[in-house]
Design a protein around this motif. Sequence first.
Motif, PDB file in Angstrom:
ATOM      1  N   VAL A  63       0.857  -1.179   0.000  1.00  0.00           N
ATOM      2  CA  VAL A  63       0.000   0.000   0.000  1.00  0.00           C
ATOM      3  C   VAL A  63       0.895   1.232   0.000  1.00  0.00           C
ATOM      4  O   VAL A  63       1.852   1.319   0.770  1.00  0.00           O
ATOM      5  N   SER A  64       0.584   2.180  -0.863  1.00  0.00           N
ATOM      6  CA  SER A  64       1.307   3.450  -0.895  1.00  0.00           C
ATOM      7  C   SER A  64       0.415   4.550  -0.335  1.00  0.00           C
ATOM      8  O   SER A  64      -0.777   4.603  -0.645  1.00  0.00           O
ATOM      9  N   LEU A  65       1.000   5.405   0.495  1.00  0.00           N
ATOM     10  CA  LEU A  65       0.321   6.584   1.014  1.00  0.00           C
ATOM     11  C   LEU A  65       1.176   7.805   0.661  1.00  0.00           C
ATOM     12  O   LEU A  65       2.370   7.669   0.383  1.00  0.00           O
ATOM     13  N   GLY A  66       0.608   8.968   0.668  1.00  0.00           N
ATOM     14  CA  GLY A  66       1.380  10.143   0.273  1.00  0.00           C
ATOM     15  C   GLY A  66       2.229  10.731   1.378  1.00  0.00           C
ATOM     16  O   GLY A  66       3.316  11.266   1.122  1.00  0.00           O
ATOM     17  N   GLU A  67       1.748  10.640   2.601  1.00  0.00           N
ATOM     18  CA  GLU A  67       2.416  11.296   3.727  1.00  0.00           C
ATOM     19  C   GLU A  67       3.626  10.501   4.193  1.00  0.00           C
ATOM     20  O   GLU A  67       3.541   9.278   4.322  1.00  0.00           O
ATOM     21  N   PRO A  68       4.759  11.164   4.449  1.00  0.00           N
ATOM     22  CA  PRO A  68       4.991  12.605   4.356  1.00  0.00           C
ATOM     23  C   PRO A  68       5.377  13.025   2.928  1.00  0.00           C
ATOM     24  O   PRO A  68       5.906  12.232   2.160  1.00  0.00           O
ATOM     25  N   GLY A  69       5.110  14.293   2.620  1.00  0.00           N
ATOM     26  CA  GLY A  69       5.599  14.867   1.380  1.00  0.00           C
ATOM     27  C   GLY A  69       4.588  14.995   0.272  1.00  0.00           C
ATOM     28  O   GLY A  69       4.627  15.956  -0.495  1.00  0.00           O
ATOM     29  N   PHE A  70       3.673  14.011   0.162  1.00  0.00           N
ATOM     30  CA  PHE A  70       2.678  14.049  -0.916  1.00  0.00           C
ATOM     31  C   PHE A  70       1.272  13.929  -0.335  1.00  0.00           C
ATOM     32  O   PHE A  70       0.455  13.123  -0.788  1.00  0.00           O
ATOM     33  N   GLU A  71       0.988  14.767   0.657  1.00  0.00           N
ATOM     34  CA  GLU A  71      -0.303  14.679   1.324  1.00  0.00           C
ATOM     35  C   GLU A  71      -1.472  14.959   0.393  1.00  0.00           C
ATOM     36  O   GLU A  71      -2.606  14.569   0.685  1.00  0.00           O
ATOM     37  N   GLU A  72      -1.218  15.648  -0.732  1.00  0.00           N
ATOM     38  CA  GLU A  72      -2.301  15.897  -1.684  1.00  0.00           C
ATOM     39  C   GLU A  72      -2.787  14.592  -2.322  1.00  0.00           C
ATOM     40  O   GLU A  72      -3.913  14.508  -2.819  1.00  0.00           O
ATOM     41  N   ARG A  73      -1.949  13.575  -2.292  1.00  0.00           N
ATOM     42  CA  ARG A  73      -2.351  12.263  -2.818  1.00  0.00           C
ATOM     43  C   ARG A  73      -3.111  11.471  -1.753  1.00  0.00           C
ATOM     44  O   ARG A  73      -4.157  10.890  -2.038  1.00  0.00           O
ATOM     45  N   GLU A  74      -2.564  11.439  -0.563  1.00  0.00           N
ATOM     46  CA  GLU A  74      -3.192  10.718   0.534  1.00  0.00           C
ATOM     47  C   GLU A  74      -2.465  10.987   1.832  1.00  0.00           C
ATOM     48  O   GLU A  74      -1.236  11.044   1.855  1.00  0.00           O
ATOM     49  N   THR A  75      -3.224  11.153   2.903  1.00  0.00           N
ATOM     50  CA  THR A  75      -2.641  11.263   4.238  1.00  0.00           C
ATOM     51  C   THR A  75      -2.670   9.894   4.904  1.00  0.00           C
ATOM     52  O   THR A  75      -3.432   9.008   4.509  1.00  0.00           O
ATOM     53  N   ILE A  76      -1.850   9.747   5.930  1.00  0.00           N
ATOM     54  CA  ILE A  76      -1.861   8.495   6.680  1.00  0.00           C
ATOM     55  C   ILE A  76      -3.219   8.297   7.345  1.00  0.00           C
ATOM     56  O   ILE A  76      -3.796   7.200   7.317  1.00  0.00           O
ATOM     57  N   GLU A  77      -3.766   9.360   7.911  1.00  0.00           N
ATOM     58  CA  GLU A  77      -5.058   9.250   8.605  1.00  0.00           C
ATOM     59  C   GLU A  77      -6.152   8.754   7.667  1.00  0.00           C
ATOM     60  O   GLU A  77      -6.876   7.801   7.982  1.00  0.00           O
ATOM     61  N   ASN A  78      -6.287   9.392   6.517  1.00  0.00           N
ATOM     62  CA  ASN A  78      -7.353   8.979   5.599  1.00  0.00           C
ATOM     63  C   ASN A  78      -7.040   7.640   4.935  1.00  0.00           C
ATOM     64  O   ASN A  78      -7.952   6.866   4.636  1.00  0.00           O
ATOM     65  N   GLY A  79      -5.754   7.368   4.713  1.00  0.00           N
ATOM     66  CA  GLY A  79      -5.380   6.085   4.149  1.00  0.00           C
ATOM     67  C   GLY A  79      -5.764   4.934   5.052  1.00  0.00           C
ATOM     68  O   GLY A  79      -6.243   3.884   4.595  1.00  0.00           O
ATOM     69  N   LEU A  80      -5.587   5.117   6.355  1.00  0.00           N
ATOM     70  CA  LEU A  80      -5.967   4.075   7.314  1.00  0.00           C
ATOM     71  C   LEU A  80      -7.482   3.938   7.400  1.00  0.00           C
ATOM     72  O   LEU A  80      -8.009   2.825   7.551  1.00  0.00           O
ATOM     73  N   LYS A  81      -8.203   5.050   7.298  1.00  0.00           N
ATOM     74  CA  LYS A  81      -9.672   4.984   7.275  1.00  0.00           C
ATOM     75  C   LYS A  81     -10.148   4.225   6.036  1.00  0.00           C
ATOM     76  O   LYS A  81     -11.079   3.411   6.111  1.00  0.00           O
ATOM     77  N   THR A  82      -9.501   4.496   4.912  1.00  0.00           N
ATOM     78  CA  THR A  82      -9.845   3.793   3.678  1.00  0.00           C
ATOM     79  C   THR A  82      -9.600   2.304   3.818  1.00  0.00           C
ATOM     80  O   THR A  82     -10.429   1.477   3.402  1.00  0.00           O
ATOM     81  N   ALA A  83      -8.467   1.935   4.408  1.00  0.00           N
ATOM     82  CA  ALA A  83      -8.158   0.526   4.625  1.00  0.00           C
ATOM     83  C   ALA A  83      -9.212  -0.135   5.512  1.00  0.00           C
ATOM     84  O   ALA A  83      -9.678  -1.246   5.220  1.00  0.00           O
ATOM     85  N   ALA A  84      -9.608   0.548   6.584  1.00  0.00           N
ATOM     86  CA  ALA A  84     -10.602  -0.007   7.506  1.00  0.00           C
ATOM     87  C   ALA A  84     -11.937  -0.225   6.804  1.00  0.00           C
ATOM     88  O   ALA A  84     -12.559  -1.292   6.923  1.00  0.00           O
ATOM     89  N   LYS A  85     -12.389   0.786   6.064  1.00  0.00           N
ATOM     90  CA  LYS A  85     -13.669   0.676   5.367  1.00  0.00           C
ATOM     91  C   LYS A  85     -13.610  -0.371   4.253  1.00  0.00           C
ATOM     92  O   LYS A  85     -14.659  -0.864   3.811  1.00  0.00           O
ATOM     93  N   SER A  86     -12.413  -0.713   3.830  1.00  0.00           N
ATOM     94  CA  SER A  86     -12.230  -1.712   2.773  1.00  0.00           C
ATOM     95  C   SER A  86     -11.994  -3.104   3.344  1.00  0.00           C
ATOM     96  O   SER A  86     -11.804  -4.057   2.573  1.00  0.00           O
ATOM     97  N   GLY A  87     -11.960  -3.232   4.682  1.00  0.00           N
ATOM     98  CA  GLY A  87     -11.857  -4.537   5.321  1.00  0.00           C
ATOM     99  C   GLY A  87     -10.483  -4.955   5.785  1.00  0.00           C
ATOM    100  O   GLY A  87     -10.295  -6.080   6.240  1.00  0.00           O
ATOM    101  N   PHE A  88      -9.512  -4.051   5.726  1.00  0.00           N
ATOM    102  CA  PHE A  88      -8.134  -4.414   6.087  1.00  0.00           C
ATOM    103  C   PHE A  88      -7.812  -3.967   7.508  1.00  0.00           C
ATOM    104  O   PHE A  88      -7.984  -2.800   7.850  1.00  0.00           O
ATOM    105  N   THR A  89      -7.332  -4.894   8.315  1.00  0.00           N
ATOM    106  CA  THR A  89      -6.897  -4.563   9.673  1.00  0.00           C
ATOM    107  C   THR A  89      -5.392  -4.352   9.746  1.00  0.00           C
ATOM    108  O   THR A  89      -4.874  -3.928  10.776  1.00  0.00           O
ATOM    109  N   GLY A  90      -4.689  -4.643   8.651  1.00  0.00           N
ATOM    110  CA  GLY A  90      -3.250  -4.410   8.602  1.00  0.00           C
ATOM    111  C   GLY A  90      -2.813  -4.111   7.177  1.00  0.00           C
ATOM    112  O   GLY A  90      -3.281  -4.750   6.234  1.00  0.00           O
ATOM    113  N   ILE A  91      -1.935  -3.116   7.028  1.00  0.00           N
ATOM    114  CA  ILE A  91      -1.387  -2.800   5.704  1.00  0.00           C
ATOM    115  C   ILE A  91       0.115  -2.584   5.817  1.00  0.00           C
ATOM    116  O   ILE A  91       0.597  -1.980   6.763  1.00  0.00           O
ATOM    117  N   ALA A  92       0.842  -3.103   4.835  1.00  0.00           N
ATOM    118  CA  ALA A  92       2.279  -2.836   4.727  1.00  0.00           C
ATOM    119  C   ALA A  92       2.444  -1.624   3.821  1.00  0.00           C
ATOM    120  O   ALA A  92       1.962  -1.620   2.683  1.00  0.00           O
TER     121      ALA A  92
END
Length: 417
Positions: A63-92
């Motif tokens: 899984v790629s997230l934008g933060e740090p540096g590319f928060e316009e693509r994705e933040t860690i906070e929203n990326g983790l929310k997306t993972a949760a809503k998608s059924g993932f309890t763990g992401i590398a």
Amino acid sequence: MNLIIKSATIIDAASEHHHATNDILIENGIITQIATSIENPNNYDVISLENLHISQGWFDSSVSLGEPGFEERETIENGLKTAAKSGFTGIAVNPNAHPIADTKADIAFLKAQAFENAVNLYPIGALTNASESVDLAELFDMKNAGAIAFGDYQKAIENPNLLKISLLYAANFDGLVLSFPQERKIAGKGIVNEGHNSTRLGLKGIPSLAEELHVARDLFLLEYTKGKLHIPTISTAKSVQLIREAKAKGLNISCSVAIHNLIMTDAELEEFDTNYKVLPPLRTENDRIALIEGLQDGTIDMVTSDHNPIDVEHKKVEFDNAMYGTIGLETAFGALQTIFDTETTVKLLSSGKERFGVETSSISVGQKANFTLFNPEGNYTFTKKHIHSSSQNSAFLGKQLKGTVYGIIHNQQKVVS
């Protein structure tokens, strides 16, 4: 966290309740009772959903997230929310933000940003400094800080001696080395699969040979070093066969495949939609079938969404200039369900934990509550309204998917729609 889950069909081959439909009592984050019917004298929260199924929490190895540096693509906070809503309890999480995660401080930052979240974030540290394929990064220090593996995301290690040294060094602490399979000089300026469609559309091609040469080289190095290697996102029939032969030799090798490579082919390129510009590229129908067969016989160890948010400024441009990548967390379950049965889909989404050293727990009394909740039935067309990511670069827009993810229960938290 105390709650009761009502009438849930359990999909967990490691549990004695596999395929049973039961109530589940969770107290302080621990499963304390599983039974046909459970009373609620303490007035705990209750989860009761249509055709509810639960499994062990899912894990995504790329899984790629934008933060740090590319928060316009994705933040860690929203990326983790997306993972949760998608059924993932763990992401590398891949080390492709800015700066590249190549020190223990970078790993510590990622871990801190995800502290006490419902989803566990497992950092992958860069294998080389700044992912420049010149000098090894601080692998042991990053492991001690929480990195679960080491690789340069979508960047091949061109120097075979560097990969040899990394395999030998990481073996001292059971480190898992990732090697992206693409021979740069063979790939050249290619951007899609080399073949009939690339020629017809006038797009520069990346031949299958570029991947297969690299896989073959890496397997020779693995056999020499007796190390521990993972090849992410293979895409060709020949790569499957090479890894099948390596496993028959007893080499310590694993590999993954991106879900979009299981579903789509380079025939999607007809409209020059940059959402289909991914790396490795979408290949042929023959390759797609071989990848599915590789999963079925165990040659391919796991699937990944290879989730990679890209902002509109770098995606909605000319095909040649667009960045590689598609988001995929939201569509992982629904896409797999179009080619596999539910039990196989759940197994594939739960695979990879052992290889990456991620804790697992069965749905049994006394175990921690680490669940994914879903309904395996119902077809729908994936549209932008289904996207939770900050970026909307999905190759699955307009595709028919099957099943609904309700959310997760993990780390004494629930994220359930």
